[in-house]
Write a protein that holds these residues in place. Sequence first.
Motif, PDB file in Angstrom:
ATOM      1  N   ILE A  85       0.920  -1.250   0.046  1.00 20.88           N
ATOM      2  CA  ILE A  85       0.171   0.038  -0.187  1.00 20.88           C
ATOM      3  C   ILE A  85       0.861   1.333   0.120  1.00 20.88           C
ATOM      4  N   PRO A  86       1.045   1.940  -1.121  1.00 20.08           N
ATOM      5  CA  PRO A  86       2.032   2.896  -1.337  1.00 20.08           C
ATOM      6  C   PRO A  86       1.852   4.193  -0.619  1.00 20.08           C
ATOM      7  N   SER A  87       2.723   5.117  -0.537  1.00 18.66           N
ATOM      8  CA  SER A  87       2.607   6.280   0.259  1.00 18.66           C
ATOM      9  C   SER A  87       2.744   7.476  -0.735  1.00 18.66           C
ATOM     10  N   HIS A  88       2.657   8.874  -0.370  1.00 15.42           N
ATOM     11  CA  HIS A  88       2.768   9.958  -1.063  1.00 15.42           C
ATOM     12  C   HIS A  88       2.989  11.299  -0.100  1.00 15.42           C
ATOM     13  N   ILE A  89       3.875  12.122  -0.569  1.00 16.21           N
ATOM     14  CA  ILE A  89       4.014  13.188   0.397  1.00 16.21           C
ATOM     15  C   ILE A  89       2.546  13.724   0.935  1.00 16.21           C
ATOM     16  N   ASP A  90       1.594  13.606   0.329  1.00 17.27           N
ATOM     17  CA  ASP A  90       0.428  14.247   0.870  1.00 17.27           C
ATOM     18  C   ASP A  90      -0.031  13.452   2.327  1.00 17.27           C
ATOM     19  N   LEU A  91       0.743  12.440   2.606  1.00 13.05           N
ATOM     20  CA  LEU A  91       0.358  11.722   3.884  1.00 13.05           C
ATOM     21  C   LEU A  91       0.854  12.804   5.059  1.00 13.05           C
ATOM     22  N   VAL A  92       1.539  13.712   4.743  1.00 13.42           N
ATOM     23  CA  VAL A  92       1.937  14.578   5.903  1.00 13.42           C
ATOM     24  C   VAL A  92       0.816  15.513   6.525  1.00 13.42           C
ATOM     25  N   ALA A  93      -0.158  15.241   5.517  1.00 19.47           N
ATOM     26  CA  ALA A  93      -1.422  16.191   6.286  1.00 19.47           C
ATOM     27  C   ALA A  93      -2.333  15.502   7.035  1.00 19.47           C
ATOM     28  N   ILE A  94      -2.268  14.215   6.919  1.00 18.42           N
ATOM     29  CA  ILE A  94      -3.089  13.103   7.491  1.00 18.42           C
ATOM     30  C   ILE A  94      -3.161  13.506   9.315  1.00 18.42           C
ATOM     31  N   GLU A  95      -1.870  13.769   9.769  1.00 19.88           N
ATOM     32  CA  GLU A  95      -2.196  13.896  11.184  1.00 19.88           C
ATOM     33  C   GLU A  95      -2.934  15.100  11.603  1.00 19.88           C
ATOM     34  N   ILE A  96      -2.920  16.139  10.855  1.00 19.89           N
ATOM     35  CA  ILE A  96      -3.828  17.320  11.111  1.00 19.89           C
ATOM     36  C   ILE A  96      -5.347  17.069  10.939  1.00 19.89           C
ATOM     37  N   GLU A  97      -5.388  16.257   9.782  1.00 22.88           N
ATOM     38  CA  GLU A  97      -6.798  16.088   9.439  1.00 22.88           C
ATOM     39  C   GLU A  97      -7.467  15.070  10.604  1.00 22.88           C
TER      40      GLU A  97
END
Length: 256
Positions: A85-97
Amino acid sequence: MGKIIAIANQKGGVGKTTTSVNLAASLGVLEKKVLLIDADPQANATSGLGIDVESVEIGTYQLLEHSVATKDAIVKTASPNLDIIPSHIDLVAIEIELVDKEQREYMMKQAITSLKDDYDFILIDCAPSLGLLTLNALTAADAVIIPIQCEYFALEGLGKLLNTVKSVQKIHNEHLDIEGLLLTMYDSRLRLSNQVVDEVKKHFDQMVFKTIIQRNVRLSEAPSYGESIISYDAGSKGANNYLSLAQELIEKNAEK
């Protein structure tokens, strides 16, 4: 029934991603069905298995948001028996969301528990922090592997990580085990490397994997070709180390 193992240490540069990718590939070569979840916004495990990070449209981010069916986030890799299950730089935002969401620590658990019947091992490559992403991984996992580099500050921060594991056990996941401490970047010529090995074994004894991952140039070259060490150079010291670790993990879990 598969086993979910998080590979975690809040220190950067200790060999988490190297271990996630190469242990996953080694287990696959040993005919285990493996899923690797890249839970690090740097997405190094994704690119390290030859997947173009820019082209990732569905991955860990959507998985944690619960905006896609879990199976739709799974990508086959060129490595035998290994999906990611790959990742992408947009994962940075998930903690805030996720901050305001109820059950925010359980998002990954809810998404991946159903996959346990499809795989022998599910490995989660954690980000180098103890934030919400890593907390999600530890809450979802059955066990955690902690890589420790054989260098001067090796044990620094380990106490903090073990305390985090304890509080996850107490609050979110009473079944979380420590699968083992893995010594990485070992150089037999350095007295310091040998001192660290002795120190870790003295303090943690049974918790330490017998396999030690040695420093190996081929191991650091492999990711730039988008390959695991197994497909890049199966005869290298690095490949032998990770195959030996995979074997040790399989045997350890066969006893249970």
